[in-house]
Design a protein around this motif. Structure first.
Motif, mmCIF file in Angstrom:
data_model
loop_
_atom_site.group_PDB
_atom_site.id
_atom_site.type_symbol
_atom_site.label_atom_id
_atom_site.label_comp_id
_atom_site.label_asym_id
_atom_site.label_seq_id
_atom_site.Cartn_x
_atom_site.Cartn_y
_atom_site.Cartn_z
ATOM 1 N N UNK A 176 0.901 -0.979 -0.021
ATOM 2 C CA UNK A 176 0.217 -0.112 -0.018
ATOM 3 C C UNK A 176 0.991 1.203 0.106
ATOM 4 N N UNK A 177 1.949 1.265 0.621
ATOM 5 C CA UNK A 177 2.984 2.284 0.749
ATOM 6 C C UNK A 177 3.792 2.520 -0.518
ATOM 7 N N UNK A 178 4.000 1.382 -1.164
ATOM 8 C CA UNK A 178 4.582 1.418 -2.684
ATOM 9 C C UNK A 178 3.566 2.108 -3.572
ATOM 10 N N UNK A 179 2.516 1.816 -3.342
ATOM 11 C CA UNK A 179 1.238 2.553 -4.186
ATOM 12 C C UNK A 179 1.213 3.886 -3.987
ATOM 13 N N UNK A 180 1.371 4.213 -2.655
ATOM 14 C CA UNK A 180 1.414 5.596 -2.400
ATOM 15 C C UNK A 180 2.511 6.393 -2.981
#
Length: 211
Positions: A176-180
């Motif tokens: 999810x943080x990679x996506x952000x």
């Protein structure tokens, strides 16, 4: 700005799709299985159906930026690593240039900084990532190469640590943080950057602002 999201139904592609929707960024999801199209239609996205092993140039029509989020799974072996982590990235970069799409963001891996440091089981994977990264970097595209460290399925926390290589011990980073990171990189208009990162305590937007 309309984004082509390649690998939209993957483990990292799905959270990227969700965050593109949340950020009101129009996108087209490139997927292999037409049965998954409704999932992306519910997010307001267009879909394009193609196998990355064949010609997928049609998906680039009317696109302003590309996010390559596809990746081989750990158990798929060297052939899939070669096809998905190297060859399809190279094809995507070529298609982007042919269609006049200048912005190109690829999710790579921290191990691509130095495949010789990768565990034996990941050496070929890291080599394929490095080869495709090098091709994108040498292109005329406005590229951003994101190299996250070990990925986790934990909920995102909105923070990372910028790192410059594989040496040392780094905390895992949530998908999810990679996506952000993808969303913030697009919004900030970053280009000609290779960004390594892992789990950390710096807010994503400010960490990228200091790259």
């Amino acid at each position: 700005m309309k984004v082509l999201l390649i690998g939209a139904s993957g483990r990292t592609g799905r959270p990227v799709a969700q965050k593109l929707h949340a950020a009101a960024i129009p996108f087209r999801a490139l997927i292999r299985n037409a049965a998954k199209a409704d999932e992306f239609h519910r997010l307001g996205a267009e879909t394009a159906i193609a196998d990355l092993a064949s010609d997928f140039s049609h998906a680039f029509e009317g696109i302003d930026a590309v996010v390559y989020a596809a990746g081989s799974a750990e158990t798929e072996g060297a052939d899939q690593e070669r096809q998905i982590d190297r060859d399809a990235v190279i094809h995507a970069a070529d298609y982007a240039k042919q269609r006049g799409v200048n912005r190109f963001l690829v999710i790579s891996a921290l191990l691509a900084f130095d495949p010789t440091r990768a565990p034996d089981a990941l050496r070929h994977y890291a080599e394929m990532k490095q080869a495709s990264d090098d091709y994108v970097i040498a292109s005329t595209l406005d590229y951003v190469v994101l190299r996250p460290g070990q990925l986790s399925v934990e909920p995102g926390v909105g923070t990372i640590q910028i790192v410059s290589g594989v040496a040392g011990s780094h905390a895992p980073v949530a998908r999810e943080d990679v996506a952000e990171v993808v969303i913030e990189a697009l919004k900030a208009g970053l280009s000609h950057k290779v960004i390594g990162f892992a789990g950390g305590k710096d807010p994503i937007a400010s960490a990228l602002a200091n790259v």
